[in-house]
Motif scaffolding. Sequence first.
Motif, PDB file in Angstrom:
ATOM      1  N   PRO A  16      -8.540 -30.645 -27.074  1.00 51.32           N
ATOM      2  CA  PRO A  16      -7.929 -31.223 -25.865  1.00 51.32           C
ATOM      3  C   PRO A  16      -7.579 -32.700 -26.037  1.00 51.32           C
ATOM      4  CG  PRO A  16      -9.818 -29.866 -25.291  1.00 51.32           C
ATOM      5  CD  PRO A  16      -9.848 -30.022 -26.774  1.00 51.32           C
ATOM      6  N   LEU A  17      -8.526 -33.464 -26.588  1.00 52.76           N
ATOM      7  CA  LEU A  17      -8.292 -34.895 -26.800  1.00 52.76           C
ATOM      8  C   LEU A  17      -7.170 -35.118 -27.805  1.00 52.76           C
ATOM      9  CD1 LEU A  17      -9.652 -37.449 -25.651  1.00 52.76           C
ATOM     10  CD2 LEU A  17     -10.998 -37.563 -27.742  1.00 52.76           C
ATOM     11  N   PHE A  18      -7.189 -34.328 -28.872  1.00 53.36           N
ATOM     12  CA  PHE A  18      -6.161 -34.462 -29.900  1.00 53.36           C
ATOM     13  C   PHE A  18      -4.800 -34.043 -29.348  1.00 53.36           C
ATOM     14  CE2 PHE A  18      -3.943 -33.306 -33.896  1.00 53.36           C
ATOM     15  CZ  PHE A  18      -4.108 -34.509 -34.568  1.00 53.36           C
ATOM     16  N   LEU A 106      -6.741 -42.584 -28.931  1.00 49.14           N
ATOM     17  CA  LEU A 106      -7.288 -41.229 -28.882  1.00 49.14           C
ATOM     18  C   LEU A 106      -7.514 -40.675 -30.282  1.00 49.14           C
ATOM     19  CD1 LEU A 106      -5.230 -39.735 -25.916  1.00 49.14           C
ATOM     20  CD2 LEU A 106      -7.595 -40.552 -25.893  1.00 49.14           C
ATOM     21  N   VAL A 107      -6.612 -40.984 -31.206  1.00 51.52           N
ATOM     22  CA  VAL A 107      -6.796 -40.547 -32.591  1.00 51.52           C
ATOM     23  C   VAL A 107      -8.054 -41.176 -33.180  1.00 51.52           C
ATOM     24  CG1 VAL A 107      -5.869 -40.772 -34.936  1.00 51.52           C
ATOM     25  CG2 VAL A 107      -4.389 -39.985 -33.084  1.00 51.52           C
ATOM     26  N   ALA A 108      -8.312 -42.452 -32.850  1.00 49.19           N
ATOM     27  CA  ALA A 108      -9.526 -43.122 -33.339  1.00 49.19           C
ATOM     28  C   ALA A 108     -10.781 -42.431 -32.810  1.00 49.19           C
ATOM     29  CB  ALA A 108      -9.520 -44.592 -32.932  1.00 49.19           C
ATOM     30  N   VAL A 110     -11.051 -39.236 -31.896  1.00 49.06           N
ATOM     31  CA  VAL A 110     -11.160 -37.970 -32.627  1.00 49.06           C
ATOM     32  C   VAL A 110     -11.616 -38.227 -34.051  1.00 49.06           C
ATOM     33  CG1 VAL A 110      -9.867 -35.984 -33.491  1.00 49.06           C
ATOM     34  CG2 VAL A 110      -9.407 -36.858 -31.192  1.00 49.06           C
ATOM     35  N   ASP A 111     -11.064 -39.271 -34.636  1.00 49.65           N
ATOM     36  CA  ASP A 111     -11.376 -39.659 -36.012  1.00 49.65           C
ATOM     37  C   ASP A 111     -12.878 -39.819 -36.207  1.00 49.65           C
ATOM     38  OD1 ASP A 111     -11.926 -41.710 -38.123  1.00 49.65           O
ATOM     39  OD2 ASP A 111      -9.765 -41.637 -38.366  1.00 49.65           O
ATOM     40  N   GLN A 112     -13.502 -40.622 -35.354  1.00 51.00           N
ATOM     41  CA  GLN A 112     -14.932 -40.878 -35.500  1.00 51.00           C
ATOM     42  C   GLN A 112     -15.781 -39.681 -35.080  1.00 51.00           C
ATOM     43  OE1 GLN A 112     -16.384 -43.489 -37.089  1.00 51.00           O
ATOM     44  NE2 GLN A 112     -14.226 -43.819 -37.597  1.00 51.00           N
ATOM     45  N   GLY A 113     -15.280 -38.882 -34.154  1.00 53.38           N
ATOM     46  CA  GLY A 113     -16.000 -37.656 -33.789  1.00 53.38           C
ATOM     47  C   GLY A 113     -16.062 -36.680 -34.940  1.00 53.38           C
ATOM     48  N   VAL A 114     -14.947 -36.537 -35.647  1.00 58.13           N
ATOM     49  CA  VAL A 114     -14.907 -35.652 -36.820  1.00 58.13           C
ATOM     50  C   VAL A 114     -15.860 -36.169 -37.895  1.00 58.13           C
ATOM     51  CG1 VAL A 114     -13.448 -34.911 -38.750  1.00 58.13           C
ATOM     52  CG2 VAL A 114     -12.607 -34.736 -36.402  1.00 58.13           C
ATOM     53  N   THR A 115     -15.835 -37.478 -38.137  1.00 54.85           N
ATOM     54  CA  THR A 115     -16.730 -38.070 -39.142  1.00 54.85           C
ATOM     55  C   THR A 115     -18.193 -37.821 -38.789  1.00 54.85           C
ATOM     56  OG1 THR A 115     -15.106 -39.811 -39.513  1.00 54.85           O
ATOM     57  CG2 THR A 115     -17.318 -40.200 -40.363  1.00 54.85           C
ATOM     58  N   ARG A 116     -18.527 -38.062 -37.524  1.00 52.78           N
ATOM     59  CA  ARG A 116     -19.911 -37.845 -37.062  1.00 52.78           C
ATOM     60  C   ARG A 116     -20.332 -36.400 -37.264  1.00 52.78           C
ATOM     61  NH1 ARG A 116     -19.797 -37.832 -31.010  1.00 52.78           N
ATOM     62  NH2 ARG A 116     -19.010 -35.752 -31.519  1.00 52.78           N
ATOM     63  N   ASP A 117     -19.502 -35.466 -36.831  1.00 51.56           N
ATOM     64  CA  ASP A 117     -19.872 -34.050 -36.915  1.00 51.56           C
ATOM     65  C   ASP A 117     -19.987 -33.581 -38.360  1.00 51.56           C
ATOM     66  OD1 ASP A 117     -19.817 -34.113 -34.211  1.00 51.56           O
ATOM     67  OD2 ASP A 117     -18.049 -32.844 -33.964  1.00 51.56           O
ATOM     68  N   GLU A 151     -15.652 -39.981 -45.772  1.00 53.22           N
ATOM     69  CA  GLU A 151     -14.663 -40.946 -45.292  1.00 53.22           C
ATOM     70  C   GLU A 151     -13.259 -40.530 -45.726  1.00 53.22           C
ATOM     71  OE1 GLU A 151     -13.128 -44.394 -43.488  1.00 53.22           O
ATOM     72  OE2 GLU A 151     -15.049 -43.385 -43.306  1.00 53.22           O
ATOM     73  N   GLN A 152     -13.135 -40.043 -46.958  1.00 59.33           N
ATOM     74  CA  GLN A 152     -11.832 -39.570 -47.436  1.00 59.33           C
ATOM     75  C   GLN A 152     -11.357 -38.365 -46.621  1.00 59.33           C
ATOM     76  OE1 GLN A 152      -9.778 -40.710 -49.768  1.00 59.33           O
ATOM     77  NE2 GLN A 152     -11.002 -42.345 -50.640  1.00 59.33           N
ATOM     78  N   VAL A 153     -12.271 -37.445 -46.327  1.00 65.71           N
ATOM     79  CA  VAL A 153     -11.911 -36.266 -45.536  1.00 65.71           C
ATOM     80  C   VAL A 153     -11.517 -36.684 -44.124  1.00 65.71           C
ATOM     81  CG1 VAL A 153     -12.721 -34.061 -44.621  1.00 65.71           C
ATOM     82  CG2 VAL A 153     -13.403 -34.769 -46.909  1.00 65.71           C
ATOM     83  N   ARG A 154     -12.227 -37.650 -43.569  1.00 65.98           N
ATOM     84  CA  ARG A 154     -11.898 -38.146 -42.227  1.00 65.98           C
ATOM     85  C   ARG A 154     -10.451 -38.615 -42.162  1.00 65.98           C
ATOM     86  NH1 ARG A 154     -10.887 -42.851 -40.185  1.00 65.98           N
ATOM     87  NH2 ARG A 154     -11.388 -43.930 -42.114  1.00 65.98           N
ATOM     88  N   GLN A 155     -10.039 -39.391 -43.143  1.00 61.17           N
ATOM     89  CA  GLN A 155      -8.676 -39.892 -43.149  1.00 61.17           C
ATOM     90  C   GLN A 155      -7.673 -38.749 -43.256  1.00 61.17           C
ATOM     91  OE1 GLN A 155      -7.716 -43.335 -45.513  1.00 61.17           O
ATOM     92  NE2 GLN A 155      -9.851 -43.960 -45.654  1.00 61.17           N
ATOM     93  N   LEU A 156      -8.058 -37.729 -43.990  1.00 60.61           N
ATOM     94  CA  LEU A 156      -7.163 -36.586 -44.146  1.00 60.61           C
ATOM     95  C   LEU A 156      -7.049 -35.802 -42.843  1.00 60.61           C
ATOM     96  CD1 LEU A 156      -5.491 -34.737 -46.007  1.00 60.61           C
ATOM     97  CD2 LEU A 156      -7.611 -33.557 -46.587  1.00 60.61           C
ATOM     98  N   VAL A 157      -8.180 -35.585 -42.162  1.00 56.06           N
ATOM     99  CA  VAL A 157      -8.202 -34.745 -40.962  1.00 56.06           C
ATOM    100  C   VAL A 157      -7.500 -35.424 -39.800  1.00 56.06           C
ATOM    101  CG1 VAL A 157      -9.687 -33.669 -39.245  1.00 56.06           C
ATOM    102  CG2 VAL A 157     -10.284 -33.536 -41.647  1.00 56.06           C
ATOM    103  N   THR A 158      -7.726 -36.707 -39.623  1.00 59.19           N
ATOM    104  CA  THR A 158      -7.222 -37.361 -38.416  1.00 59.19           C
ATOM    105  C   THR A 158      -6.113 -38.370 -38.716  1.00 59.19           C
ATOM    106  OG1 THR A 158      -9.074 -38.905 -38.624  1.00 59.19           O
ATOM    107  CG2 THR A 158      -9.333 -37.061 -37.102  1.00 59.19           C
ATOM    108  N   LYS A 159      -6.410 -39.364 -39.528  1.00 56.75           N
ATOM    109  CA  LYS A 159      -5.445 -40.434 -39.764  1.00 56.75           C
ATOM    110  C   LYS A 159      -4.152 -39.898 -40.359  1.00 56.75           C
ATOM    111  CE  LYS A 159      -4.796 -44.797 -42.216  1.00 56.75           C
ATOM    112  NZ  LYS A 159      -5.414 -45.785 -43.148  1.00 56.75           N
ATOM    113  N   GLU A 160      -4.246 -39.167 -41.462  1.00 51.75           N
ATOM    114  CA  GLU A 160      -3.039 -38.662 -42.105  1.00 51.75           C
ATOM    115  C   GLU A 160      -2.376 -37.565 -41.273  1.00 51.75           C
ATOM    116  OE1 GLU A 160      -1.571 -40.044 -44.492  1.00 51.75           O
ATOM    117  OE2 GLU A 160      -3.166 -41.427 -45.055  1.00 51.75           O
ATOM    118  N   LEU A 161      -3.186 -36.731 -40.628  1.00 50.34           N
ATOM    119  CA  LEU A 161      -2.609 -35.675 -39.793  1.00 50.34           C
ATOM    120  C   LEU A 161      -1.856 -36.286 -38.615  1.00 50.34           C
ATOM    121  CD1 LEU A 161      -2.241 -32.699 -39.087  1.00 50.34           C
ATOM    122  CD2 LEU A 161      -4.446 -32.795 -37.877  1.00 50.34           C
TER     123      LEU A 161
END
Length: 616
Positions: A16-18, A106-108, A110-117, A151-161
């Motif tokens: 929803p947030l994304f 909002l991306v930020a 989601v970004d940190q939520g993905v990293t945390r999880d 951290e690399q995966v985080r950038q791939l999932v949220t930042k790059e997406l």
Amino acid sequence: MSLYLRILGYLKPFLPLFGVAVGSLFLYALFDVFSIALFIPFLRALFNPADVAETGDSSVDQLMTDILGRVIDLEGSPETAVRGIIIVILVAFALKNLFGFLGAYLVARVDQGVTRDMRREVYSHLLDLDMVFFGRTRVGQIQSRLTHDVEQVRQLVTKELAKMISTTFEFIGALVLMFAISGRLTIAAFVVLPGMFLIWGPLLKKLRTRDRSVLNLAGDVNAHIQETLAGIRLVKSSAAEEHERGRFGALTQDYYRQFVRAERLRALAAPISEMLAAVGTAILLYYGTRLVIYDQILSSEAFIVFLVGSTKLYSPVKYLSRLPATIQPGLVAAERVFEFLDAPVEIRDREGAVDFPGLEREIRFEEVGFAYRQGQPVLQDIAFAAPRGSVTAMVGPSGAGKTTLVDLLGRFYEVAYGRISVDGRDIRDFTVRSLRRSMGIVSQETVLFHDTVRNNLAYGAGDPSDAAIQEAARLAYAHEFIEALPQGYDTMVGERGTQLSGGQRQRLAIARAILRDPPILIFDEATSALDTESERLVQRATQRLLEGRTVFVIAHRLSTIQQADQILVLTDGRIVERGTHAALMETSGVYRRLYELQFPDEAVLAAPESGSGEGT
């Protein structure tokens, strides 16, 4: 594709947030294109004021004239029209940046939520893995994957997406604008686009290999730092600083070399894409000039706006053409993280497992065998019983399997064959958590965390009262030295308890075990490095800890186990002798030879007048 879909699975809780973030990015791109299109009527009002209310030669002219005609008097004076168009342009830019901010924010989140999880999932899974995994995996590699790789995966999932989605919207918006202005010119702009997407195809496989090498070497560098700092006393006592500098220098040089080689490939994207964009722009300038001057089917202001729109087209294309190379580190990092997540949890509760009910009669090892590696047995045919309330000591040379034997009791490893039972029931019928909570382990290497004395004592004991903590410390002869510390029980002990002496650390470990009050105790004696006074206090604390418990002692000093109910002598993974101290001293076996080596002057006096030993 399956790898990327698995990575995207971490977005599910944040969809929803994304989704709102994507909507904001869409509106950002929409107002971006709209603000560019507004320059057509602005330029016409500026250079052709007589035609400001007229539609031009494209559907964009018609649309802009219709929209502006609702809020601005285009048929009035040119000055009024220009002023009104400028205000609309400012509003469009304000809305564009508002939605840009909202999307980025909002991306930020989601970004940190993905990293945390992801970190929580990897960390939680690591805690469930058995000791075999940690025996074959360097701690530095684990740390690297939990930090750098996630951290690399985080950038791939949220930042790059998010950037890919935003760029795609920009590309589509620019494309629609350009087609609306001139279909012919837009087709000409696409002459160089296929080349941008094909440039990196042959290089991706090599880049993926090099990125994996970079991440592996990053893990090795972290592992080396961790091992050096953990063994800094040995490094200094061995005067091995130069040796370690050389090893670390070689590792960092390898990392530097591999990183530069990977970035050299990745850096090719910018100049090649830029050159292709320049070629495309040159084509547009040449062909567009003909459409304006010679064919006269395109107005000059529309052509200028088209060129501005083409920059919005080429920028996304350059990014998308480099995207396969850009996401390679994230994909490789994801593979490394998933290697940990996919590592099987070998030791888990059986279906129908129950909580450990306690020990009533005995613990029995029934022809138990174990091997860390196939074909290399560490324990073979171990069979003995430990009655409730008894003390069972294990002695033998290094590598005989003593520590492994007690580790099997706590199910840190699973037996290869045979079984271990409590009151006739296989320990695998009990939940791992309840079984281990019934055991207190005072290990050879005392483990203390960088925390207060109080929290170290209470570790694993729930939420004990201050009175209970202090009573446990008194029973372990630790209360007096704790009170003398700068902040008493609130004193930080330092990493691994470096602020305390060896004897103090050992007494804290005993106090911690007393506080948990376990019915089963595993004691890996560790007094050999202590001074006489510390050893005396630890031995007195140990005697209190043993009272009323079923105890397994790994003995290094044979003088400490003479009162044990039974002594097991292990050699090459087998029990070769068993009996009491008195009985074993009457034989000419391994135990007596070990005792004579430790106490050569007392060996004859230590042998009793009577008793018999039982061998295997």
